[in-house]
Design a protein around this motif. Structure first.
Motif, PDB file in Angstrom:
ATOM      1  N   CYS A   1      22.577  25.956  61.820  1.00 60.97           N
ATOM      2  CA  CYS A   1      23.911  26.561  61.939  1.00 60.97           C
ATOM      3  C   CYS A   1      23.952  27.914  61.234  1.00 60.97           C
ATOM      4  O   CYS A   1      23.018  28.285  60.521  1.00 60.97           O
ATOM      5  CB  CYS A   1      24.987  25.630  61.391  1.00 60.97           C
ATOM      6  SG  CYS A   1      24.850  25.299  59.639  1.00 60.97           S
ATOM      7  N   THR A   2      25.038  28.638  61.432  1.00 62.61           N
ATOM      8  CA  THR A   2      25.238  29.891  60.704  1.00 62.61           C
ATOM      9  C   THR A   2      25.734  29.571  59.301  1.00 62.61           C
ATOM     10  O   THR A   2      26.351  28.531  59.058  1.00 62.61           O
ATOM     11  CB  THR A   2      26.272  30.779  61.422  1.00 62.61           C
ATOM     12  OG1 THR A   2      27.418  29.995  61.735  1.00 62.61           O
ATOM     13  CG2 THR A   2      25.690  31.366  62.701  1.00 62.61           C
TER      14      THR A   2
ATOM     15  N   GLU B   1      17.628  30.052  67.739  1.00 61.59           N
ATOM     16  CA  GLU B   1      16.164  30.085  67.800  1.00 61.59           C
ATOM     17  C   GLU B   1      15.556  28.880  67.077  1.00 61.59           C
ATOM     18  O   GLU B   1      14.634  28.227  67.575  1.00 61.59           O
ATOM     19  CB  GLU B   1      15.654  31.395  67.183  1.00 61.59           C
ATOM     20  CG  GLU B   1      14.172  31.613  67.311  1.00 61.59           C
ATOM     21  CD  GLU B   1      13.741  32.932  66.676  1.00 61.59           C
ATOM     22  OE1 GLU B   1      13.212  32.889  65.554  1.00 61.59           O
ATOM     23  OE2 GLU B   1      13.935  33.986  67.308  1.00 61.59           O
ATOM     24  N   VAL B   2      16.084  28.559  65.876  1.00 64.38           N
ATOM     25  CA  VAL B   2      15.565  27.417  65.113  1.00 64.38           C
ATOM     26  C   VAL B   2      15.912  26.109  65.817  1.00 64.38           C
ATOM     27  O   VAL B   2      15.099  25.167  65.846  1.00 64.38           O
ATOM     28  CB  VAL B   2      16.122  27.448  63.673  1.00 64.38           C
ATOM     29  CG1 VAL B   2      15.811  26.147  62.937  1.00 64.38           C
ATOM     30  CG2 VAL B   2      15.530  28.640  62.922  1.00 64.38           C
ATOM     31  N   TYR B   3      17.099  26.033  66.397  1.00 64.71           N
ATOM     32  CA  TYR B   3      17.503  24.857  67.171  1.00 64.71           C
ATOM     33  C   TYR B   3      16.509  24.599  68.311  1.00 64.71           C
ATOM     34  O   TYR B   3      16.022  23.477  68.508  1.00 64.71           O
ATOM     35  CB  TYR B   3      18.922  25.087  67.712  1.00 64.71           C
ATOM     36  CG  TYR B   3      19.329  24.230  68.880  1.00 64.71           C
ATOM     37  CD1 TYR B   3      19.743  22.909  68.699  1.00 64.71           C
ATOM     38  CD2 TYR B   3      19.319  24.753  70.177  1.00 64.71           C
ATOM     39  CE1 TYR B   3      20.121  22.129  69.782  1.00 64.71           C
ATOM     40  CE2 TYR B   3      19.699  23.974  71.261  1.00 64.71           C
ATOM     41  CZ  TYR B   3      20.101  22.663  71.062  1.00 64.71           C
ATOM     42  OH  TYR B   3      20.492  21.903  72.139  1.00 64.71           O
TER      43      TYR B   3
ATOM     44  N   SER C   1      20.520  19.428  65.976  1.00 60.82           N
ATOM     45  CA  SER C   1      21.788  19.852  66.574  1.00 60.82           C
ATOM     46  C   SER C   1      22.080  21.295  66.192  1.00 60.82           C
ATOM     47  O   SER C   1      21.507  21.835  65.232  1.00 60.82           O
ATOM     48  CB  SER C   1      22.933  18.949  66.106  1.00 60.82           C
ATOM     49  OG  SER C   1      22.737  17.626  66.561  1.00 60.82           O
ATOM     50  N   LEU C   2      22.971  21.916  66.943  1.00 63.09           N
ATOM     51  CA  LEU C   2      23.374  23.305  66.682  1.00 63.09           C
ATOM     52  C   LEU C   2      24.871  23.343  66.414  1.00 63.09           C
ATOM     53  O   LEU C   2      25.659  22.763  67.165  1.00 63.09           O
ATOM     54  CB  LEU C   2      23.042  24.181  67.886  1.00 63.09           C
ATOM     55  CG  LEU C   2      23.520  25.646  67.822  1.00 63.09           C
ATOM     56  CD1 LEU C   2      22.677  26.425  66.805  1.00 63.09           C
ATOM     57  CD2 LEU C   2      23.449  26.307  69.190  1.00 63.09           C
TER      58      LEU C   2
ATOM     59  N   LEU D   1      19.189  20.847  56.846  1.00 63.23           N
ATOM     60  CA  LEU D   1      20.180  21.823  57.294  1.00 63.23           C
ATOM     61  C   LEU D   1      19.574  23.215  57.180  1.00 63.23           C
ATOM     62  O   LEU D   1      19.078  23.585  56.107  1.00 63.23           O
ATOM     63  CB  LEU D   1      21.451  21.741  56.433  1.00 63.23           C
ATOM     64  CG  LEU D   1      22.543  22.771  56.714  1.00 63.23           C
ATOM     65  CD1 LEU D   1      23.204  22.495  58.065  1.00 63.23           C
ATOM     66  CD2 LEU D   1      23.604  22.764  55.602  1.00 63.23           C
ATOM     67  N   TYR D   2      19.577  23.975  58.270  1.00 60.61           N
ATOM     68  CA  TYR D   2      19.107  25.361  58.251  1.00 60.61           C
ATOM     69  C   TYR D   2      20.318  26.277  58.371  1.00 60.61           C
ATOM     70  O   TYR D   2      21.133  26.142  59.292  1.00 60.61           O
ATOM     71  CB  TYR D   2      18.127  25.624  59.401  1.00 60.61           C
ATOM     72  CG  TYR D   2      17.797  27.094  59.565  1.00 60.61           C
ATOM     73  CD1 TYR D   2      16.946  27.738  58.668  1.00 60.61           C
ATOM     74  CD2 TYR D   2      18.348  27.838  60.613  1.00 60.61           C
ATOM     75  CE1 TYR D   2      16.654  29.095  58.817  1.00 60.61           C
ATOM     76  CE2 TYR D   2      18.059  29.183  60.767  1.00 60.61           C
ATOM     77  CZ  TYR D   2      17.210  29.813  59.859  1.00 60.61           C
ATOM     78  OH  TYR D   2      16.922  31.154  60.004  1.00 60.61           O
TER      79      TYR D   2
END
Length: 858
Positions: free
Chosen positions: A443-444, A412-414, A425-426, A401-402
């Motif tokens: 995700c945020t 950008e990471v997605y 996934s985003l 998880l980012y």
């Protein structure tokens, strides 16, 4: 010059008066009559000086600046542009010789050879002196008697305070009974809000008030003038001001008469012998004015502490000192007992509230860390590969998880992970892109859920812990992360704070330093020096667009980045810069948050920014965060940094050693709300308790100001009645621009539709201008927040596509509308230089200053 002709005879008459005054002062000091010749010998030479002083002062003050300039010009002086001080000096010098008045000759005409007239002047002067001395002696006697009266009165007021208070108490009681019976109650409003009409709520209910002071807060319906910090204001009148005046007037009659009756006879006799009249209450009142004023405040204070019901009962009892004293003492004792009981009840309630607060908030903000979680800290400067290394670890894991600070970075990471072969996934509040079989999510940080488990969690930009509005999201992610390994990325100054937060957990620390050095240019930047690979930084959307407009008109190709720009548009702007389609990028400080761009040089067009409250100098950390984007590793050997002014000061901020930060932000959690609902069910009470809650040492509470402002829109409505507390707070907490009235109205409309079981109203979309397109983009984003919260994913797909179209329109409009953003003076419309710091040109500013400083003369 006509003005000189007018004031010349006035100056002569004024001089004559002053010479006569000088003669009288000279004569009254002599024991015997001096001769006229003796006066001339002693004082005659001063008469000339009297004329000069009177004349010069009059022409300096009475002749206007323009007339002075005209006169001096006629004499051959160059007066264009000289300051007021020099102008006055030149004019006074010229006036010294202008038609001199022969004062000595005039004096001789008055008295020379006129012995009898001179003698009469002498005797008149001596008689005037005697009269003044007698008046002075009489005034001294008067002051002495007044002092005696005041001393005596102070003693009486101290000794007989209780006796006088009985009269005041009865007087106020009768007045209160009449006001409550005959007047009406008005709905409470801010006393200065005169634009609000007062609403009549009918008769007063005496039982609604405890003390007289609480009744004094009621409005009378009249308007009166008050003073605040020396300035006059008009406001709605409260009964406090009415009774303050009534009590003051009553005491101003009662006390002087009382003092007069008790004054010693010998003092009254002294007064009669001195002034040949009887001592009056009026004279006593004038002698004790200040003491009266002082004691009045004590009476008003004591009256306000009385129970209203006691005074209303007293109004029906005819005044008798013994009876009223007995009633007062009984009321006072009962009030003491009641107040003691009330104080004990307040103490009990406070202790109960403290126990409740401890139960609700208690240990929530002392992180309870899982011992089987391994933490890896990636600490260092901007552009050092911290995020890259953390993401590589996440890619190697079975699931990851980012957590990004911005939707654009999550996107950008997605894109990056999917492009590199790691299905990802985003998920943000406004969109979801689900990749089949993906075990990684970008995700945020606000989308973090503590119950979801991952092998590796990456938390970016951990220094955001200190942010007063969003920091709690990082706090929650760091302390509640449910993973085998948690990677935390942050700036150098966040290290101590993160370690403090993690306590004695298993921590591995990696420190990163720049391989590409930063170099501050010695010369101040000029827009003519713009080169390929430059990033020009300013701190408002309008300044970005104005600067980009100027650059484009000079033949440069430009990308733009600012906070309210749609992320998709921002991404396209970045892609154009990365691909070399644009040579220069103009951006706000949004560029400093995780965006990696091939920037050769960062140029600060401004050294300060508006932070929502005031305009302030950039902090060292802000300068480093932004400047660190210069010199992309692998592209440039050195990163350049330039400033338009104060290079030494800004270089010091860039090179300054980071000061560790120790305070992180906290906010309500689900657990807090669950415990709160054991006691209350409304958010209004929750916000009150949150304000009272003392944040633990090392933390600061989120203000929840945006949530509170939204709550005010629906407090007490059926929305609050029909939604659960947790659901309602969830809608209040949705991340959208709550300072946009259009969006807050849409938010409210959607909530009403939700509780009535209706379809969500579609957002209003407009495209007449760039601003309207950006607002439409935000409106769709708000709509998507609701759709995903309500799990209406199919419909969300349509709106995501529409939002992408709006983003494309924004991209197109940037190409065309940018030409409109030319910096112009708001007063005269003249084009301003690109780096002009103010909304008006120098000429308009100077004209405004002259009008303010010198008035209509200009």
């Amino acid at each position: 010059m006509n003005k000189l002709t007018i004031i010349y005879p006035q100056a002569i008459e004024q001089t004559k008066v002053k010479i006569f005054e000088d003669i009288d002062r000279y004569l009254e000091t002599k024991e015997s009559l001096p001769s006229f010749e003796q006066y001339l010998a002693d004082r005659g030479h001063y008469s000339e000086q009297i004329w000069i002083n009177v004349w010069l002062n009059k022409v300096t003050n009475d002749i206007s600046k323009n007339e002075k300039k005209q006169f001096l010009s006629e004499q051959g002086f160059e007066v264009q542009g000289i300051d007021r001080k020099l102008l006055n000096k030149l004019f006074r010098d010229e006036m010294r010789g202008y038609l001199p008045f022969d004062a000595m000759e005039w004096i001789r005409e008055q008295f020379e050879g006129q012995k009898e007239k001179w003698e009469n002047r002498y005797y008149d002067a001596k008689e005037d002196l005697y009269k003044r001395e007698q008046l002075k002696k009489l005034e001294g006697q008067k002051v002495a008697i007044q002092t005696e009266i005041e001393d005596f009165a102070i003693g009486i007021m101290e000794e007989q305070y209780d006796f006088i208070y009985l009269y005041v108490r009865y007087f106020v009681a009768k007045q209160l009974a009449a006001d409550i019976k005959n007047n009406v109650k008005f709905q409470s409003v801010d006393t200065f809000a005169l634009e609000e009409k007062l609403v009549d709520q009918g008769a007063f209910n005496p039982s609604a008030y405890t003390t007289v002071g609480t009744f004094f807060e009621e409005l009378t319906g009249d308007i009166h003038k008050t003073l605040h910090w020396g300035r006059s204001f008009y406001e709605y009148q409260t009964y406090f001001f009415v009774y303050e005046g009534l009590i003051s007037d009553y005491l101003s009659e009662l006390i002087p008469q009382n003092v007069l009756e008790q004054l010693p006879d010998d003092l009254k006799d002294d007064f009669f012998e001195t002034f040949h009249e009887k001592l009056s209450a009026s004279f006593v009142k004038g002698s004790i004015t200040q003491s009266l004023y002082d004691v009045e405040s004590y009476f008003i204070e004591d009256i306000q502490q009385e129970y209203l019901i006691d005074l209303l009962k007293l109004a029906d009892v005819p005044f008798n000192e013994d009876i009223h004293r007995e009633i007062f003492e009984k009321d006072y004792q009962e009030r003491e007992i009641k107040q003691k009981a009330e104080a004990e009840e307040q103490k009990r309630k406070k202790e109960a509230e403290e126990r409740m607060m401890q139960d609700i908030f208690g240990e929530e903000y002392d992180p309870s860390l899982r011992r089987n979680v391994r933490y890896v800290l990636h600490i260092g400067e901007t552009n050092t590969g911290k995020t890259h290394h953390a993401l590589e670890k996440m890619k190697e894991a079975g699931s990851g998880l980012y957590l990004a600070p911005l939707r654009l970075l999550a996107l950008e990471v997605y894109d990056k992970l999917n492009a590199e072969g790691t299905p990802c996934s985003l998920k943000t509040g406004e969109e979801e892109k689900i990749v089949p079989d993906a075990q990684h999510i970008s995700c945020t940080v606000e989308m973090f859920h503590e119950k979801d488990y991952y092998d590796v969690i990456v938390i970016d930009e951990a220094q955001m812990l200190t942010d007063k509005d969003r920091g709690f999201s990082w706090y929650k992610a760091i302390t509640k992360a449910n993973a085998r390994e948690v990677h935390i990325i942050g700036s150098r100054n966040s290290r101590t704070m993160v370690q403090q937060l993690l306590g004695d957990a298993d921590i591995e620390i990696h420190e990163y330093s720049r391989d590409t050095p930063l170099e501050v240019e010695k010369k101040e930047f000029n827009i003519k020096h713009v080169k390929k690979g430059d990033a020009l930084i300013c701190f408002s959307r309008r300044r970005v667009l104005e600067t980009a407009s100027r650059l484009q008109s000079d033949g440069h190709t430009v990308s733009m980045i600012y906070g309210s720009m749609p992320p998709e548009t921002r991404k396209k702007q970045i892609e154009q810069f990365n691909a070399g389609k644009t040579k220069v990028i103009v951006a706000t400080d949004a560029i400093g948050m995780g965006l990696n761009l091939p920037i050769r040089r960062v140029v600060f067009l401004e050294n300060d920014k508006f932070d929502g409250t005031r305009r302030r100098l950039l902090t060292s950390q802000e300068v480093k965060q932004i400047a660190g984007r210069a010199g992309r590793k692998g592209i440039y050997d050195v990163g350049k940094v330039a400033f338009v002014s104060d290079i030494k000061k800004m270089r010091n901020l860039l090179l300054q050693e980071d000061e560790p930060v120790h305070t992180f932000a906290i906010a309500p959690t689900n657990s807090v709300f669950e415990r709160f609902q054991r006691y209350y069910r409304d958010l209004g009470t929750f916000f009150e308790l949150w304000d009272k809650f003392e944040s633990p040492k090392g933390t600061k509470k989120a203000s929840l100001s945006e949530e509170k402002s939204l709550y005010q829109l629906i407090a007490g409505t059926e929305i609050e009645a029909r939604l659960s507390l947790m659901d309602l707070y969830g809608f209040l907490h949705l991340p959208f621009s709550k300072n946009e009235p259009v969006l807050t109205r849409q938010w409210e409309d959607k909530i009403y539709a939700l509780i009535h079981g209706q379809d969500l109203p579609e957002p209003m979309l407009k495209e007449r201008s760039l601003e309207e397109l950006e607002l439409s983009y935000k409106a769709i984003g708000l709509h998507l927040l609701f759709l995903y919260r309500l799990d209406q994913r199919t419909e969300a797909i349509y709106w995501e596509r529409l939002r992408e179209e709006v983003s494309d329109f924004v991209q197109d409009r940037l190409k065309t509308d940018i030409r409109k953003f030319v910096k112009k003076c708001k007063s005269c419309g003249k084009n301003l230089p690109w780096d002009h710091s103010f909304p008006t040109c120098d000429a308009c500013h100077a004209a405004k200053y002259r009008r303010y400083r010198y008035g209509d003369e200009y």
